[in-house]
Motif scaffolding. Sequence first.
Motif, PDB file in Angstrom:
ATOM      1  N   ALA A 175       0.661  -1.230  -0.418  1.00  0.00           N
ATOM      2  CA  ALA A 175       0.131  -0.129  -0.097  1.00  0.00           C
ATOM      3  C   ALA A 175       0.913   1.353  -0.406  1.00  0.00           C
ATOM      4  N   THR A 176       2.170   0.993   0.247  1.00  0.00           N
ATOM      5  CA  THR A 176       2.904   2.346   0.909  1.00  0.00           C
ATOM      6  C   THR A 176       3.647   2.416  -0.399  1.00  0.00           C
ATOM      7  N   PHE A 177       3.838   1.512  -1.726  1.00  0.00           N
ATOM      8  CA  PHE A 177       4.894   1.127  -2.391  1.00  0.00           C
ATOM      9  C   PHE A 177       6.264   0.690  -1.662  1.00  0.00           C
ATOM     10  N   ALA A 178       6.132   0.254  -1.120  1.00  0.00           N
ATOM     11  CA  ALA A 178       7.519  -0.592  -0.379  1.00  0.00           C
ATOM     12  C   ALA A 178       7.856  -2.092  -0.467  1.00  0.00           C
ATOM     13  N   ALA A 179       7.333  -2.676  -0.778  1.00  0.00           N
ATOM     14  CA  ALA A 179       7.085  -3.696  -0.831  1.00  0.00           C
ATOM     15  C   ALA A 179       8.472  -4.558  -1.572  1.00  0.00           C
ATOM     16  N   THR A 180       9.229  -5.253  -1.064  1.00  0.00           N
ATOM     17  CA  THR A 180      10.725  -5.726  -1.863  1.00  0.00           C
ATOM     18  C   THR A 180      10.062  -7.103  -2.574  1.00  0.00           C
ATOM     19  N   PRO A 181      10.429  -6.522  -4.224  1.00  0.00           N
ATOM     20  CA  PRO A 181      10.110  -7.191  -5.318  1.00  0.00           C
ATOM     21  C   PRO A 181      10.226  -9.110  -4.538  1.00  0.00           C
ATOM     22  N   LYS A 182       9.835 -10.186  -4.978  1.00  0.00           N
ATOM     23  CA  LYS A 182       9.898 -11.021  -5.095  1.00  0.00           C
ATOM     24  C   LYS A 182      11.649 -11.990  -5.875  1.00  0.00           C
ATOM     25  N   HIS A 183      12.506 -12.962  -5.029  1.00  0.00           N
ATOM     26  CA  HIS A 183      13.423 -13.880  -5.678  1.00  0.00           C
ATOM     27  C   HIS A 183      13.178 -13.850  -6.617  1.00  0.00           C
ATOM     28  N   GLY A 184      13.922 -13.540  -8.050  1.00  0.00           N
ATOM     29  CA  GLY A 184      14.263 -14.141  -8.940  1.00  0.00           C
ATOM     30  C   GLY A 184      12.972 -13.818 -10.773  1.00  0.00           C
ATOM     31  N   THR A 185      12.533 -12.036  -9.763  1.00  0.00           N
ATOM     32  CA  THR A 185      11.590 -11.979 -10.636  1.00  0.00           C
ATOM     33  C   THR A 185      12.641 -10.267 -11.574  1.00  0.00           C
ATOM     34  N   ALA A 186      12.293 -10.257 -12.441  1.00  0.00           N
ATOM     35  CA  ALA A 186      12.893  -8.886 -12.702  1.00  0.00           C
ATOM     36  C   ALA A 186      13.358  -7.673 -12.032  1.00  0.00           C
ATOM     37  N   ALA A 187      11.794  -7.353 -11.473  1.00  0.00           N
ATOM     38  CA  ALA A 187      11.790  -6.071 -10.741  1.00  0.00           C
ATOM     39  C   ALA A 187      12.950  -6.282  -9.600  1.00  0.00           C
ATOM     40  N   ARG A 188      13.285  -7.281  -8.689  1.00  0.00           N
ATOM     41  CA  ARG A 188      14.028  -7.927  -8.048  1.00  0.00           C
ATOM     42  C   ARG A 188      15.229  -7.958  -8.594  1.00  0.00           C
ATOM     43  N   ALA A 189      16.138  -8.269  -9.864  1.00  0.00           N
ATOM     44  CA  ALA A 189      17.135  -8.138 -10.103  1.00  0.00           C
ATOM     45  C   ALA A 189      17.277  -6.929 -10.555  1.00  0.00           C
ATOM     46  N   PHE A 190      16.677  -5.993 -10.700  1.00  0.00           N
ATOM     47  CA  PHE A 190      16.407  -4.390 -11.271  1.00  0.00           C
ATOM     48  C   PHE A 190      17.124  -3.615  -9.786  1.00  0.00           C
ATOM     49  N   VAL A 191      16.596  -3.793  -8.739  1.00  0.00           N
ATOM     50  CA  VAL A 191      16.426  -3.097  -7.871  1.00  0.00           C
ATOM     51  C   VAL A 191      17.962  -3.598  -7.117  1.00  0.00           C
ATOM     52  N   ASP A 192      17.992  -4.733  -7.261  1.00  0.00           N
ATOM     53  CA  ASP A 192      19.676  -5.808  -6.225  1.00  0.00           C
ATOM     54  C   ASP A 192      20.597  -4.585  -7.091  1.00  0.00           C
ATOM     55  N   LEU A 193      21.165  -4.636  -8.694  1.00  0.00           N
ATOM     56  CA  LEU A 193      21.591  -4.187  -9.690  1.00  0.00           C
ATOM     57  C   LEU A 193      21.930  -2.715  -9.559  1.00  0.00           C
ATOM     58  N   VAL A 194      21.082  -1.663  -9.014  1.00  0.00           N
ATOM     59  CA  VAL A 194      20.674  -0.730  -8.774  1.00  0.00           C
ATOM     60  C   VAL A 194      21.608   0.036  -6.994  1.00  0.00           C
ATOM     61  N   ASN A 195      21.081  -1.385  -6.066  1.00  0.00           N
ATOM     62  CA  ASN A 195      21.610  -1.710  -4.832  1.00  0.00           C
ATOM     63  C   ASN A 195      23.352  -1.494  -4.928  1.00  0.00           C
ATOM     64  N   ARG A 196      23.257  -2.530  -5.709  1.00  0.00           N
ATOM     65  CA  ARG A 196      25.088  -3.041  -6.092  1.00  0.00           C
ATOM     66  C   ARG A 196      26.250  -2.144  -6.428  1.00  0.00           C
ATOM     67  N   THR A 197      25.183  -1.734  -7.858  1.00  0.00           N
ATOM     68  CA  THR A 197      26.553  -0.310  -8.803  1.00  0.00           C
ATOM     69  C   THR A 197      26.784   0.355  -7.449  1.00  0.00           C
ATOM     70  N   PRO A 198      28.187   0.777  -7.191  1.00  0.00           N
ATOM     71  CA  PRO A 198      28.494   1.858  -6.697  1.00  0.00           C
ATOM     72  C   PRO A 198      28.133   2.755  -7.008  1.00  0.00           C
ATOM     73  N   GLY A 199      27.527   3.811  -6.395  1.00  0.00           N
ATOM     74  CA  GLY A 199      27.068   5.774  -7.342  1.00  0.00           C
ATOM     75  C   GLY A 199      25.413   5.353  -8.524  1.00  0.00           C
ATOM     76  N   ALA A 200      24.913   3.983  -8.459  1.00  0.00           N
ATOM     77  CA  ALA A 200      24.302   3.936  -9.014  1.00  0.00           C
ATOM     78  C   ALA A 200      22.549   4.962  -8.178  1.00  0.00           C
ATOM     79  N   THR A 201      22.754   4.867  -6.829  1.00  0.00           N
ATOM     80  CA  THR A 201      21.743   5.009  -6.240  1.00  0.00           C
ATOM     81  C   THR A 201      21.564   6.536  -6.375  1.00  0.00           C
ATOM     82  N   LEU A 202      22.600   7.213  -6.228  1.00  0.00           N
ATOM     83  CA  LEU A 202      22.631   8.623  -6.791  1.00  0.00           C
ATOM     84  C   LEU A 202      21.746   9.084  -7.983  1.00  0.00           C
ATOM     85  N   ALA A 203      21.443   8.106  -8.637  1.00  0.00           N
ATOM     86  CA  ALA A 203      21.272   8.713 -10.390  1.00  0.00           C
ATOM     87  C   ALA A 203      19.846   8.203 -10.022  1.00  0.00           C
TER      88      ALA A 203
END
Length: 221
Positions: free
Chosen positions: A110-138
Amino acid sequence: KQNVEQVLSRFPKDRDRLLMTYSSDIEASGKGVVSQAEGALLSGAERAANMFNIANRFQEFIVRRGVFQATLTQRLRTKGMDLEDIITNNRVGSIPKEDISAAVDHALQATFAATPKHGTAARAFVDLVNRTPGATLALPFPRFMVNSLKFLYDYSPLGVLKYLGPTERAAFAKGDVGAITKATLGACRLVAAVQFRDSEHAGEKWYEAKDNKGHTVDLRP
């Protein structure tokens, strides 16, 4: 707030899920693979985001606690249990774990804060952003972004495509009509929006409307 805290005191992992993340946070999980200077920069950005999001987080957690308690109350009622009575008599431990988890999931969605499930494209995208240095700034809000896209998909005519999968069909067979309800609402609103844009009340821009006197009104506020 007191009721929610009392309930979640017996479920610490679910409490952390509900109250330790918010939809517009800057993830800093990539600090372990960046330099000390980059880590300090990310920490500073995270602190700045926390400071500027005080009002946003305040309203978000109010909504989240309310949705959690309402959802849990509804689920327990179907089992003949009363949440208020359970809290009053300090029998929080009798609440089924699956109901707590489901209520937390609903509050995060309801507050758009759910973490996507493992194995989904959405989870892969979130993990990629969080693991890439500086990506969270953009892209400081990757989780909010994927939840927003999911919301737009669910509340659109395309939402009916979820019934192509066995999971949603099984849920429908059990009486869960949530997916088709959302898709129908989205489709009706889309049709209404198109009809409005084709009417004499439409302004020059998509967010403008004309009142009965011909005055242009900005609908965005």
